[in-house]
Write a protein that holds these residues in place. Structure first.
Motif, PDB file in Angstrom:
ATOM      1  N   GLY A 148       0.791  -1.221   0.000  1.00 35.79           N
ATOM      2  CA  GLY A 148       0.000   0.000   0.000  1.00 35.79           C
ATOM      3  C   GLY A 148       0.827   1.277   0.000  1.00 35.79           C
ATOM      4  N   CYS A 149       2.146   1.144   0.025  1.00 33.59           N
ATOM      5  CA  CYS A 149       3.041   2.307  -0.015  1.00 33.59           C
ATOM      6  C   CYS A 149       3.578   2.418  -1.430  1.00 33.59           C
ATOM      7  CB  CYS A 149       4.180   2.128   0.996  1.00 33.59           C
ATOM      8  SG  CYS A 149       5.273   3.544   1.062  1.00 33.59           S
ATOM      9  N   ASN A 150       3.012   3.342  -2.197  1.00 31.11           N
ATOM     10  CA  ASN A 150       3.373   3.473  -3.606  1.00 31.11           C
ATOM     11  C   ASN A 150       4.537   4.442  -3.772  1.00 31.11           C
ATOM     12  OD1 ASN A 150       1.262   1.756  -4.384  1.00 31.11           O
ATOM     13  ND2 ASN A 150      -0.193   3.443  -4.248  1.00 31.11           N
ATOM     14  N   LEU A 151       5.708   3.893  -3.997  1.00 29.78           N
ATOM     15  CA  LEU A 151       6.906   4.687  -4.257  1.00 29.78           C
ATOM     16  C   LEU A 151       7.264   4.592  -5.736  1.00 29.78           C
ATOM     17  CD1 LEU A 151       8.856   3.468  -1.118  1.00 29.78           C
ATOM     18  CD2 LEU A 151       7.988   5.774  -1.469  1.00 29.78           C
ATOM     19  N   LYS A 152       8.077   5.520  -6.218  1.00 25.84           N
ATOM     20  CA  LYS A 152       8.484   5.506  -7.620  1.00 25.84           C
ATOM     21  C   LYS A 152       9.112   4.165  -7.994  1.00 25.84           C
ATOM     22  CE  LYS A 152       9.474  10.425  -8.154  1.00 25.84           C
ATOM     23  NZ  LYS A 152      10.516  11.436  -8.383  1.00 25.84           N
ATOM     24  N   ALA A 153       8.962   3.804  -9.251  1.00 24.56           N
ATOM     25  CA  ALA A 153       9.547   2.557  -9.752  1.00 24.56           C
ATOM     26  C   ALA A 153      11.070   2.661  -9.752  1.00 24.56           C
ATOM     27  CB  ALA A 153       9.040   2.279 -11.156  1.00 24.56           C
ATOM     28  N   ASP A 154      11.738   1.525  -9.598  1.00 25.56           N
ATOM     29  CA  ASP A 154      13.205   1.482  -9.620  1.00 25.56           C
ATOM     30  C   ASP A 154      13.745   2.125 -10.896  1.00 25.56           C
ATOM     31  OD1 ASP A 154      12.741   0.051  -7.327  1.00 25.56           O
ATOM     32  OD2 ASP A 154      13.736  -1.788  -8.011  1.00 25.56           O
ATOM     33  N   SER A 155      13.129   1.801 -12.036  1.00 25.68           N
ATOM     34  CA  SER A 155      13.610   2.322 -13.320  1.00 25.68           C
ATOM     35  C   SER A 155      13.526   3.854 -13.375  1.00 25.68           C
ATOM     36  CB  SER A 155      12.814   1.708 -14.469  1.00 25.68           C
ATOM     37  OG  SER A 155      11.431   1.994 -14.313  1.00 25.68           O
ATOM     38  N   GLU A 156      12.495   4.419 -12.774  1.00 20.99           N
ATOM     39  CA  GLU A 156      12.351   5.880 -12.758  1.00 20.99           C
ATOM     40  C   GLU A 156      13.457   6.533 -11.924  1.00 20.99           C
ATOM     41  OE1 GLU A 156       8.930   9.162 -11.638  1.00 20.99           O
ATOM     42  OE2 GLU A 156       8.357   7.070 -11.947  1.00 20.99           O
ATOM     43  N   SER A 164      19.011  10.026  -6.316  1.00 24.44           N
ATOM     44  CA  SER A 164      17.579  10.296  -6.405  1.00 24.44           C
ATOM     45  C   SER A 164      16.829   9.445  -5.374  1.00 24.44           C
ATOM     46  CB  SER A 164      17.067  10.027  -7.816  1.00 24.44           C
ATOM     47  OG  SER A 164      17.275   8.684  -8.174  1.00 24.44           O
ATOM     48  N   TYR A 165      15.682   9.949  -4.947  1.00 26.16           N
ATOM     49  CA  TYR A 165      14.918   9.251  -3.922  1.00 26.16           C
ATOM     50  C   TYR A 165      13.443   9.597  -4.013  1.00 26.16           C
ATOM     51  CZ  TYR A 165      14.952  13.744  -1.499  1.00 26.16           C
ATOM     52  OH  TYR A 165      14.788  15.061  -1.184  1.00 26.16           O
ATOM     53  N   ASP A 166      12.640   8.809  -3.321  1.00 30.16           N
ATOM     54  CA  ASP A 166      11.215   9.052  -3.162  1.00 30.16           C
ATOM     55  C   ASP A 166      10.854   8.574  -1.763  1.00 30.16           C
ATOM     56  OD1 ASP A 166       8.566   9.724  -3.742  1.00 30.16           O
ATOM     57  OD2 ASP A 166       8.142   7.793  -4.710  1.00 30.16           O
ATOM     58  N   TYR A 167       9.889   9.220  -1.153  1.00 28.20           N
ATOM     59  CA  TYR A 167       9.496   8.810   0.190  1.00 28.20           C
ATOM     60  C   TYR A 167       8.014   9.055   0.426  1.00 28.20           C
ATOM     61  CZ  TYR A 167       9.490  13.722   1.611  1.00 28.20           C
ATOM     62  OH  TYR A 167       9.216  15.053   1.718  1.00 28.20           O
ATOM     63  N   ARG A 168       7.482   8.361   1.397  1.00 28.73           N
ATOM     64  CA  ARG A 168       6.110   8.536   1.854  1.00 28.73           C
ATOM     65  C   ARG A 168       6.139   8.524   3.375  1.00 28.73           C
ATOM     66  NH1 ARG A 168       6.032   9.448  -2.665  1.00 28.73           N
ATOM     67  NH2 ARG A 168       4.723   8.662  -4.328  1.00 28.73           N
ATOM     68  N   THR A 169       5.287   9.361   3.963  1.00 25.60           N
ATOM     69  CA  THR A 169       5.177   9.421   5.426  1.00 25.60           C
ATOM     70  C   THR A 169       3.766   9.049   5.831  1.00 25.60           C
ATOM     71  OG1 THR A 169       6.803  11.196   5.510  1.00 25.60           O
ATOM     72  CG2 THR A 169       5.456  10.871   7.464  1.00 25.60           C
ATOM     73  N   GLU A 170       3.663   8.117   6.740  1.00 23.57           N
ATOM     74  CA  GLU A 170       2.376   7.772   7.342  1.00 23.57           C
ATOM     75  C   GLU A 170       2.220   8.732   8.516  1.00 23.57           C
ATOM     76  OE1 GLU A 170       0.300   6.785  10.066  1.00 23.57           O
ATOM     77  OE2 GLU A 170       0.843   4.690  10.154  1.00 23.57           O
ATOM     78  N   THR A 171       1.384   9.755   8.360  1.00 27.65           N
ATOM     79  CA  THR A 171       1.345  10.872   9.305  1.00 27.65           C
ATOM     80  C   THR A 171       0.774  10.519  10.672  1.00 27.65           C
ATOM     81  OG1 THR A 171      -0.739  11.588   8.317  1.00 27.65           O
ATOM     82  CG2 THR A 171       1.275  12.643   7.525  1.00 27.65           C
ATOM     83  N   TYR A 181      18.157   5.644  -4.694  1.00 24.83           N
ATOM     84  CA  TYR A 181      18.988   5.018  -5.702  1.00 24.83           C
ATOM     85  C   TYR A 181      20.425   5.491  -5.521  1.00 24.83           C
ATOM     86  CZ  TYR A 181      21.090   3.625 -10.071  1.00 24.83           C
ATOM     87  OH  TYR A 181      21.927   3.061 -10.993  1.00 24.83           O
ATOM     88  N   ASP A 182      21.323   4.532  -5.251  1.00 28.20           N
ATOM     89  CA  ASP A 182      22.749   4.815  -5.166  1.00 28.20           C
ATOM     90  C   ASP A 182      23.384   3.991  -6.278  1.00 28.20           C
ATOM     91  OD1 ASP A 182      25.125   5.888  -4.197  1.00 28.20           O
ATOM     92  OD2 ASP A 182      25.417   4.262  -2.770  1.00 28.20           O
ATOM     93  N   LYS A 183      24.057   2.909  -5.957  1.00 32.76           N
ATOM     94  CA  LYS A 183      24.532   1.974  -6.982  1.00 32.76           C
ATOM     95  C   LYS A 183      23.404   1.023  -7.356  1.00 32.76           C
ATOM     96  CE  LYS A 183      29.391   2.036  -5.721  1.00 32.76           C
ATOM     97  NZ  LYS A 183      30.526   1.264  -5.233  1.00 32.76           N
ATOM     98  N   SER A 184      22.492   0.827  -6.428  1.00 32.95           N
ATOM     99  CA  SER A 184      21.271   0.062  -6.652  1.00 32.95           C
ATOM    100  C   SER A 184      20.187   0.714  -5.798  1.00 32.95           C
ATOM    101  CB  SER A 184      21.473  -1.410  -6.278  1.00 32.95           C
ATOM    102  OG  SER A 184      21.753  -1.521  -4.901  1.00 32.95           O
ATOM    103  N   VAL A 185      18.980   0.184  -5.874  1.00 34.85           N
ATOM    104  CA  VAL A 185      17.884   0.761  -5.118  1.00 34.85           C
ATOM    105  C   VAL A 185      17.874   0.191  -3.707  1.00 34.85           C
ATOM    106  CG1 VAL A 185      15.371   0.955  -4.977  1.00 34.85           C
ATOM    107  CG2 VAL A 185      16.514   1.166  -7.173  1.00 34.85           C
TER     108      VAL A 185
END
Length: 193
Positions: A148-156, A164-171, A181-185
């Protein structure tokens, strides 16, 4: 000694008094603020029903132990893996979550102690349960444990480049999920006060 069929049968009954005495000695040490919970292997090549094979460990054959250690390397608590029945918590978190809950029992509650762990042990439900005890948690997490935590796709993230990064906070509970994403996700989750 109880019979093997008995639900309270302890495969360590012969050494249980010795193990309990060691744990009792560890419990009198004043805990540090930062703790790590992980599995380790005590190298062992003999015959034992407790012997495990873990291919990603330096010593692949031995006795598996779950342990909680401080940032200084001091061991505060441990649980020898005995298969089903290793821990008797019925939290609904599975063996990995129940193991972490069992190992942090010795930490004072609501004092903002922090526990670090890896993706085999951690999940959103475990982080939430630890927060109920006033214990903060940080760890890498498997994608399936963040349903249920929709984060950006690895390829994106790869297209955006390193860093690059993406995050979600459960408030409601202030729990954060981060994909980096560093050398891998890398997927991590943690709690804030």
């Amino acid at each position: 000694m109880k019979q093997r069929e008995d639900p309270d049968y302890d495969r360590l009954f012969e050494v249980r008094p010795f193990v309990d005495k060691i744990k009792q000695g560890f419990s009198i040490i004043e805990p540090e603020e930062y703790h790590s919970v992980d599995e380790l292997i005590i190298p062992f090549k003999g015959h034992s029903s407790l012997k495990q094979y873990v291919k990603r460990k330096p010593h692949k054959w031995g006795i598996k132990v779950f342990a909680r250690a401080g940032s200084s390397g001091i061991l505060y608590d441990f649980e020898i893996y005995r298969g089903k029945g290793t821990v008797h918590n019925d939290t609904g978190l599975g063996i990995s979550g129940d193991t972490v809950i069992r190992l942090v029992e010795g930490l004072p509650k609501y004092k903002n102690f922090e526990v670090f762990t890896d993706n085999w042990l951690i999940s959103y439900n475990l982080i939430s349960a630890l927060k109920n005890y006033g214990i903060l948690a940080v760890g890498t997490v498997r994608p399936a444990r963040l349903k249920g935590c929709n984060l950006k796709a690895d390829s994106e993230l790869k297209k955006q480049g390193r860093g690059s990064y993406d995050y979600r906070t459960e408030t409601e509970r202030n729990i954060l999920a981060l994909k980096l994403y560093d050398k891998s996700v890398v997927l991590a989750s943690y709690t804030n006060e």
